[in-house]
Scaffold this active site. Structure first.
Site, PDB file in Angstrom:
ATOM      1  N   LEU A  95      13.129   6.973  86.152  1.00  0.00           N
ATOM      2  CA  LEU A  95      12.972   5.746  85.371  1.00  0.00           C
ATOM      3  C   LEU A  95      13.254   4.492  86.185  1.00  0.00           C
ATOM      4  CD1 LEU A  95      14.796   7.024  82.169  1.00  0.00           C
ATOM      5  CD2 LEU A  95      12.349   7.126  82.708  1.00  0.00           C
ATOM      6  N   HIS A 111      10.426   1.225  82.392  1.00  0.00           N
ATOM      7  CA  HIS A 111      10.687   2.210  81.334  1.00  0.00           C
ATOM      8  C   HIS A 111      11.774   1.679  80.378  1.00  0.00           C
ATOM      9  CE1 HIS A 111       9.301   5.202  84.517  1.00  0.00           C
ATOM     10  NE2 HIS A 111       8.525   5.509  83.492  1.00  0.00           N
ATOM     11  N   GLN A 118      -1.701  16.942  83.708  1.00  0.00           N
ATOM     12  CA  GLN A 118      -2.388  15.683  84.020  1.00  0.00           C
ATOM     13  C   GLN A 118      -2.494  15.422  85.512  1.00  0.00           C
ATOM     14  OE1 GLN A 118       0.693  13.416  81.714  1.00  0.00           O
ATOM     15  NE2 GLN A 118       0.370  11.862  83.270  1.00  0.00           N
TER      16      GLN A 118
HETATM   17  O1  PAF Z   1       2.651   7.375  81.527  1.00  0.00           O
HETATM   18  C1  PAF Z   1       3.246   8.455  81.718  1.00  0.00           C
HETATM   19  O2  PAF Z   1       4.346   8.499  82.267  1.00  0.00           O
HETATM   20  C2  PAF Z   1       2.587   9.749  81.292  1.00  0.00           C
HETATM   21  O3  PAF Z   1       1.230   9.719  81.489  1.00  0.00           O
HETATM   22  C3  PAF Z   1       2.936  10.147  79.835  1.00  0.00           C
HETATM   23  C4  PAF Z   1       2.407   9.132  78.830  1.00  0.00           C
HETATM   24  C5  PAF Z   1       4.437  10.281  79.691  1.00  0.00           C
HETATM   25  C6  PAF Z   1       2.286  11.497  79.496  1.00  0.00           C
HETATM   26  O4  PAF Z   1       2.731  12.495  80.345  1.00  0.00           O
END
Ligand code: PAF
Length: 272
Positions: free
Chosen positions: A23, A27, A51
């Site tokens: 973070l 964040h 992802q």
């Molecule tokens: O933006 C991110 O950190 C990621 O894409 C998320 C939204 C937490 C999904 O894994």
């Protein structure tokens, strides 16, 4: 998590801030916004394998749970939800969320499957936590648009809030990936924001030709850095359709490689 979330949900408005950890102040701005909008806040930390492409930075993605926890405790977060990959994607996992159109351009063009992974994990997090409100950062403009669409299309009942990008003093958008940059790359990276501000200046001054705006932004990046541009696009902020003639608000979005590190950023420009 489901039982805990249900209890919190009965007591008042429940908020969720999905993150991949490591973070930073950006964040924490999302968390503070969520704290203001909700009675309880859940922050999820999950580096979502779905992802990341096969050649992307999943294994080297920075992680420091102890530090994340200390930062979140200071913000008065109610729950930190840190599932592991086997819990999120058990053996035999077979269900995916595909958001059409919005995922085709910009980052989607270069990261096949990325937004499928994002939309899927976010829907799973929404189903687990069932938040009234969820907060995302505007730095990932395309991601925010995709999630907003998904939440609407699939009736999640979650209000998706998109918070402004938090920047370093020199304009660089905060990102966990900034930690990969060498000192030289870090010194050059603010050229991205400079390029975006230049683009916004042109649009505000009445430039209608998106290609001209794009070329000026590219020139700023080329002059000010050794970054390799993956794309600069001028698009409709909601549909993300590329724009040729600027007649209303547009988003100028870009992705640039600094060595092995890919940075993204964007700015919304409103013509006078
Ligand atoms: O933006 C991110 O950190 C990621 O894409 C998320 C939204 C937490 C999904 O894994």
């Amino acid at each position: 998590m489901m039982r805990l979330a249900e209890r919190l949900r009965c007591k008042g408005r429940l908020g969720l801030v999905p993150t991949m950890g490591y973070l930073h102040e950006g964040h924490l701005d999302l968390v503070r916004r969520c704290n203001r909008l909700a009675d309880s806040t859940v922050v999820s930390i999950f580096v979502n394998p779905a992802q990341f492409g096969p050649k992307e930075d999943l294994s080297r993605y920075p992680r420091d749970f102890g530090r994340d926890r200390r930062m979140l405790e200071k913000e008065g977060v109610d729950v930190i939800f840190c599932p592991n990959a086997a819990a999120m994607y058990p053996r035999g996992y077979a269900t995916w969320v595909d958001v059409e159109r919005l995922t085709e351009g910009m980052c989607g063009r270069f990261r096949p499957g990325h937004f499928r992974g994002v939309a899927t994990v976010v829907l799973k997090l929404f189903n687990i936590v069932r938040p009234h409100v969820a907060v995302f950062g505007a730095k990932d403009w395309q991601q925010a648009a995709v999630i907003r669409r998904m939440a609407l299309d699939l009736d999640t009942g979650t209000r998706v809030v998109v918070a402004p990008t938090t920047r370093e003093k020199d304009g660089l958008a905060m990102s966990s990936r900034n930690s990969y940059l060498t000192a030289k790359q870090r010194a050059e990276a603010p050229a991205l924001y400079e390029a975006l501000v230049t683009a916004r200046g042109l649009v505000r001054a009445g430039e209608k030709n998106a290609e001209k705006v794009k070329q000026r932004a590219l020139a700023v990046i080329r002059v000010g850095s050794s970054g390799k541009v993956q794309y600069v696009e001028v698009a409709d902020p909601d549909t993300l359709e590329p724009v040729r003639r600027i007649a209303g608000p547009v988003v100028v979005a870009l992705a640039v490689w600094f060595g092995r590190t890919r940075l993204i950023d964007n700015i919304v420009c409103v013509p006078r």
